[in-house]
Design a protein around this motif. Structure first.
Motif, mmCIF file in Angstrom:
data_model
loop_
_atom_site.group_PDB
_atom_site.id
_atom_site.type_symbol
_atom_site.label_atom_id
_atom_site.label_comp_id
_atom_site.label_asym_id
_atom_site.label_seq_id
_atom_site.Cartn_x
_atom_site.Cartn_y
_atom_site.Cartn_z
ATOM 1 N N CYS A 258 7.388 -3.390 -0.513
ATOM 2 C CA CYS A 258 5.983 -3.129 -0.231
ATOM 3 C C CYS A 258 5.769 -1.622 -0.295
ATOM 4 O O CYS A 258 6.461 -0.865 0.382
ATOM 5 C CB CYS A 258 5.603 -3.656 1.151
ATOM 6 S SG CYS A 258 3.958 -3.116 1.664
ATOM 7 N N CYS B 20 4.545 -0.320 3.519
ATOM 8 C CA CYS B 20 5.393 -0.235 4.709
ATOM 9 C C CYS B 20 6.880 -0.259 4.383
ATOM 10 O O CYS B 20 7.709 -0.011 5.247
ATOM 11 C CB CYS B 20 5.059 -1.375 5.668
ATOM 12 S SG CYS B 20 5.568 -2.976 5.053
ATOM 13 N N ARG C 108 8.733 -2.853 3.530
ATOM 14 C CA ARG C 108 9.393 -4.152 3.701
ATOM 15 C C ARG C 108 9.825 -4.695 2.354
ATOM 16 O O ARG C 108 9.170 -4.464 1.349
ATOM 17 C CB ARG C 108 8.429 -5.159 4.326
ATOM 18 C CG ARG C 108 8.534 -5.250 5.840
ATOM 19 C CD ARG C 108 7.863 -6.533 6.356
ATOM 20 N NE ARG C 108 7.527 -6.363 7.759
ATOM 21 C CZ ARG C 108 6.362 -5.907 8.189
ATOM 22 N NH1 ARG C 108 5.399 -5.626 7.339
ATOM 23 N NH2 ARG C 108 6.139 -5.733 9.487
ATOM 24 N N CYS D 34 2.163 -6.511 6.484
ATOM 25 C CA CYS D 34 1.497 -5.341 7.055
ATOM 26 C C CYS D 34 0.019 -5.286 6.666
ATOM 27 O O CYS D 34 -0.714 -4.425 7.127
ATOM 28 C CB CYS D 34 2.181 -4.056 6.616
ATOM 29 S SG CYS D 34 1.860 -3.618 4.898
ATOM 30 N N CYS E 197 1.616 -8.435 1.729
ATOM 31 C CA CYS E 197 2.634 -8.105 2.721
ATOM 32 C C CYS E 197 2.111 -8.388 4.120
ATOM 33 O O CYS E 197 0.910 -8.381 4.370
ATOM 34 C CB CYS E 197 3.023 -6.651 2.568
ATOM 35 S SG CYS E 197 4.268 -6.125 3.741
#
Ligand SMILES: [Zn+2]
Length: 389
Positions: free
Chosen positions: A335, A338, A340, A356, A354
Motif C-alpha cells: 500500500c 501505509c 501494508r 487504512c 487497503c
C-alpha cells in the motif's frame, strides 16, 4: 535484497548511440549480403551444436572460433570475417549467460525463416566508412544510403549492423562512440522531480503522478489494419503467389507499426528525461512476465525493454538518475499510503484497496511505491547525487 543503482555517470567517459538509415543495395550487393546473412546463421548454428555436444558429453564450456570451420567450409572465406567474429562474440556472451543463469536457457539455433537477417561488422583500418550518400562495407562496393539525420561530428564510428527486414527493406544501423562532454556532473535531484513508472499491460506506462502514457491513435489504427491483413493471409493457400504477396504486405505493416512505436518511445523518453531528475522503474524480468499472458504480449515486453534502455541512456547522458528497483520489491502488493502488504492481491484486482482507507488504481499504486523506493535508494546511494526535498 540487492539493489542496483544505475546512473553512475561521474565515471562514465564514453557513450554509444546508434543511427539507423535505410540503404538501397544493388542486386550484386544484395546477393553478397544474403550470403553473409547465411554464413552468419551457419556458423552460429555449427558453433552452438558443437558447444552443446561438448556440454552434454563433458559438462564443459567449449571455445569455438570461425577459423575452426573455414577449413571444412572454405566458402566461409568469401564473406566479411568480422561479421563471423561478431557471431562468435554474441554466441559466447549468450553462452556465458547461460552458465551464470541457467534459467535463461541455452542459446537458440537460428532458423532460416524465423530469424532476422542481419550481420554486424566493426570498423578496422577504415574498412567501413560513410561517404555522403554511400556506405562502404567490407567485401562489396559502396552501398547507396539515405542519411536522413545529422550525426554529430565528434562521433567515432565503431560498427555497422546490416539488416534485411521481412518486408524486403534494408537498413544499416551505425554505432557511434562519443566522449561524454556534456556537463557530466551529477544533477542535484529534487524529490518533486522524481518519477515512478510502472508498466501496465494495456498501455505503455503508468506514472506516480497518476498520468499514463499510451500509444497514440494512429498506432491503434495500424494495429487494426495489421490484424485484417493477417486474417487475409490465413485464408491464402500456403505457398501460392497470393500468399507470398500477402505475406509481404503483412511484413510491411509490422514494420510500420514498429517504426511508429519507436518514434513514440523516442519522443516520450526525451520528454521524461527533460522533465525529471530521476526515474524509478521495476527491473523487469521480461521472461517471467510474458508467461501466462495472452497474445502478442511478448512483443509488448520487448518494446518495454527497449523503452527502458533508451530512457536510461537519455537520463544518464543528462547526468540524471535512472533507478532500477529489484523485481522482488513488492511494488504491486504494497500500500503506497501505509506500507501494508496485501498478500492476496490477484492479477485481476485492478483497484487497490487497503484497510487504512487508501483506494486507488493498482498500477498507479505500484508506480508510487516505485517512486518512494527509488527516493530511498537515491538517499543512501552515496554522495554522487544529492537529493533534496
Ligand atoms: Zn494502507
Amino acid at each position: 535484497m540487492v539493489y542496483r543503482v544505475r546512473g553512475e555517470i561521474v565515471n562514465m567517459v564514453k557513450y554509444y548511440k546508434a543511427y539507423r538509415f535505410r540503404i538501397y543495395p544493388s542486386p550484386d550487393q544484395e546477393q553478397q549480403m544474403a550470403k553473409t546473412f547465411g554464413c552468419c546463421r551457419f556458423i552460429h548454428n555449427h558453433m552452438l551444436e558443437d558447444k552443446i555436444r561438448e556440454y552434454k558429453e563433458n559438462g564443459k564450456m567449449l571455445r569455438t572460433t570461425p577459423a575452426m570451420y573455414k577449413g571444412e567450409f572454405p566458402w566461409l572465406k568469401e564473406v566479411d570475417s568480422l561479421a563471423l567474429a561478431n557471431v562468435q562474440l554474441q554466441l559466447e556472451a549468450a553462452y556465458k549467460k547461460f552458465f551464470r543463469e541457467p534459467s535463461v536457457g541455452f542459446p537458440r539455433f537460428r532458423a532460416k525463416h524465423h530469424s532476422r537477417d542481419s550481420y554486424t561488422t566493426n570498423l578496422v583500418n577504415g574498412n567501413i566508412r560513410l561517404m555522403g550518400r554511400r556506405l562502404k562495407l567490407p567485401k562489396m562496393s559502396p552501398v547507396r544510403i539515405i542519411v536522413h539525420r545529422e550525426i554529430p561530428e565528434d562521433g567515432k564510428l565503431k560498427s555497422v549492423t546490416v539488416v534485411r527486414e521481412p518486408s524486403g527493406k534494408y537498413y544499416a544501423s551505425l554505432l557511434y562512440e562519443f566522449d561524454s562532454c556534456e556537463n557530466q556532473a551529477a544533477v542535484k535531484i529534487r524529490e518533486d522531480k522524481v518519477l515512478g513508472m510502472d508498466f501496465a499491460m494495456a498501455g505503455l506506462a503508468v506514472f506516480s503522478d497518476g498520468s499514463r502514457a499510451d500509444y497514440p491513435m494512429y498506432y491503434r489504427k495500424s494495429e487494426g489494419k495489421l490484424a485484417r491483413e493477417q486474417r487475409k493471409l490465413s485464408r491464402c493457400k500456403k505457398g501460392s503467389r497470393n500468399y507470398v504477396k500477402q505475406k509481404r504486405k503483412v511484413a510491411r505493416y509490422h514494420e510500420k507499426i514498429r517504426n511508429q512505436r519507436r518514434d513514440f518511445q523516442n519522443k516520450l523518453s526525451f520528454y521524461l528525461s527533460e522533465q525529471y531528475d530521476a526515474v524509478c522503474v521495476e527491473d523487469l524480468n521480461m521472461k517471467g512476465m510474458s508467461r501466462g499472458l495472452h497474445f502478442g504480449k511478448s512483443v509488448m515486453d520487448n518494446a518495454n525493454g527497449r523503452f527502458q534502455r533508451i530512457l536510461e541512456g537519455k537520463m544518464v547522458r543528462k547526468g540524471k538518475a535512472y533507478v532500477r528497483i529489484d523485481r522482488y520489491f513488492p511494488s504491486s502488493k504494497r500500500c503506497s499510503c501505509c506500507g501494508r502488504i496485501k498478500g492476496d492481491l490477484k492479477l485481476s484486482d485492478r483497484i487497490y484497496e487497503c484497510e487504512c482507507g487508501y483506494r486507488g488504481d493498482r498500477d498507479i499504486n505500484a508506480a508510487i511505491n516505485l517512486r518512494q523506493e527509488g527516493i530511498r535508494i537515491l538517499h543512501c546511494s552515496g554522495d554522487e547525487h544529492q537529493v533534496t526535498a
